[in-house]
Scaffold this motif. Sequence first.
Motif, mmCIF file in Angstrom:
data_model
loop_
_atom_site.group_PDB
_atom_site.id
_atom_site.type_symbol
_atom_site.label_atom_id
_atom_site.label_comp_id
_atom_site.label_asym_id
_atom_site.label_seq_id
_atom_site.Cartn_x
_atom_site.Cartn_y
_atom_site.Cartn_z
ATOM 1 N N UNK A 244 5.239 50.626 28.252
ATOM 2 C CA UNK A 244 5.409 50.817 29.697
ATOM 3 C C UNK A 244 5.561 52.306 29.970
ATOM 4 N N UNK A 245 4.805 52.794 30.929
ATOM 5 C CA UNK A 245 4.919 54.205 31.294
ATOM 6 C C UNK A 245 5.181 54.328 32.795
ATOM 7 N N UNK A 246 5.878 55.382 33.163
ATOM 8 C CA UNK A 246 6.118 55.697 34.562
ATOM 9 C C UNK A 246 5.254 56.904 34.911
ATOM 10 N N UNK A 247 4.521 56.811 36.035
ATOM 11 C CA UNK A 247 3.535 57.832 36.389
ATOM 12 C C UNK A 247 3.831 58.401 37.780
ATOM 13 N N UNK A 248 3.296 59.586 38.036
ATOM 14 C CA UNK A 248 3.465 60.241 39.324
ATOM 15 C C UNK A 248 2.221 61.055 39.627
ATOM 16 N N UNK A 249 2.257 61.818 40.727
ATOM 17 C CA UNK A 249 1.172 62.716 41.104
ATOM 18 C C UNK A 249 1.729 64.120 41.232
ATOM 19 N N UNK A 250 0.970 65.140 40.874
ATOM 20 C CA UNK A 250 1.474 66.517 40.954
ATOM 21 C C UNK A 250 1.967 66.858 42.360
ATOM 22 N N UNK A 251 3.207 67.328 42.443
ATOM 23 C CA UNK A 251 3.765 67.746 43.724
ATOM 24 C C UNK A 251 4.173 66.628 44.644
ATOM 25 N N UNK A 252 4.257 65.394 44.149
ATOM 26 C CA UNK A 252 4.560 64.241 45.008
ATOM 27 C C UNK A 252 5.877 63.587 44.585
ATOM 28 N N UNK A 253 6.690 63.222 45.578
ATOM 29 C CA UNK A 253 7.973 62.582 45.319
ATOM 30 C C UNK A 253 7.807 61.066 45.296
ATOM 31 N N UNK A 254 7.000 60.576 44.393
ATOM 32 C CA UNK A 254 6.762 59.131 44.284
ATOM 33 C C UNK A 254 6.285 58.807 42.876
ATOM 34 N N UNK A 255 6.645 57.625 42.388
ATOM 35 C CA UNK A 255 6.229 57.198 41.051
ATOM 36 C C UNK A 255 5.816 55.730 41.083
ATOM 37 N N UNK A 256 5.122 55.324 40.032
ATOM 38 C CA UNK A 256 4.743 53.931 39.835
ATOM 39 C C UNK A 256 4.655 53.694 38.337
#
Length: 325
Positions: free
Chosen positions: A230-242
């Motif tokens: 299981x990995x947790x991912x985000x986007x550069x410069x964004x305050x959100x994860x999935x």
Amino acid sequence: MTAPLPLPDRDELVAELARLREQGLEAVARLSLPALDQAAQLLGTSVGGEAPQEAVERMLQAALDRFEGGEFQDAAEYTFGLAKGLKHAPATDRRQRAARCMHVSPERFRKSYEKRILQQTAEGVLAACREVMARPVATAGVDEPQPAVSPPRGRVRRFGWWVAAGIVIAIALATVLLMPSEAEQLEARYDGKDPLLMTDDACGLVSSSQPAHPTRPLLTGVDGQVVGSVEVRTWPGCDAVWGRVLWNDNPDTLLQIPAEWTLHVVTHRPATETVVAFSEPSGPAPVEWAYGPVLATVRGCVYVEAYFTHGSQETPHARTACVAP
């Protein structure tokens, strides 16, 4: 004078578009599509002597043209059989072509992009209907308005100034009291969203996402053996994860979920006690990587966990670190 037609119901449009996608444009004449027919009448695409299929085709193409080109519009045209050479193609062939446009498997396309296409097409039809309904209607035989008797100018000016000042103050107070905080805005923007459907958001393209933490906890399958991570991912410069689950640490690997078992991918934000989840039940075909919904991290860290269930049975939970990139 006849009463104007009401705006079609959005959910009914989506449901009828789903049936049309499944049956194909050739089935327009034999399907019951009252919401689409109502929209066609509002838009004037349903005219005397024209075949129902041609009227619906023109209306759908106009709705898809609002997508302004690109892979998403191409996929939508394949989905409905509007692309050249696909009008008579079966639904499975059209879905495969559409999935290739979005660089995903047909099953992944069915669960994500296809739903968005149906929803956005319905929105395009409704937007066109609203534009038609907003056009002014000419009237005849209406008496010209008579000039009103005005009070003295000085009194009007003083009274008008106080009214205007009061309105400005009221608006300013309402703005301060009702304006949501930055955290509330970001949470409304991201919380619970499907990352595969956030194609209009700079912080939503799956292809541009990256790991939010270097460690990936191992996921145990129903037989007690490790089946993925299981990995947790985000986007550069964004305050959100999935989060997502990889089989053998490889996004191209498929896994057959055992019969009657369901995989759960759950996203948690402890600071606000927010929990959102997606489930992947067993099916006839193996699945690609599974994933969970998005949560904003502006008010606290977020972690993801994954596990399998079958009735009261439950495998150990694989849980990531709690991150706030």
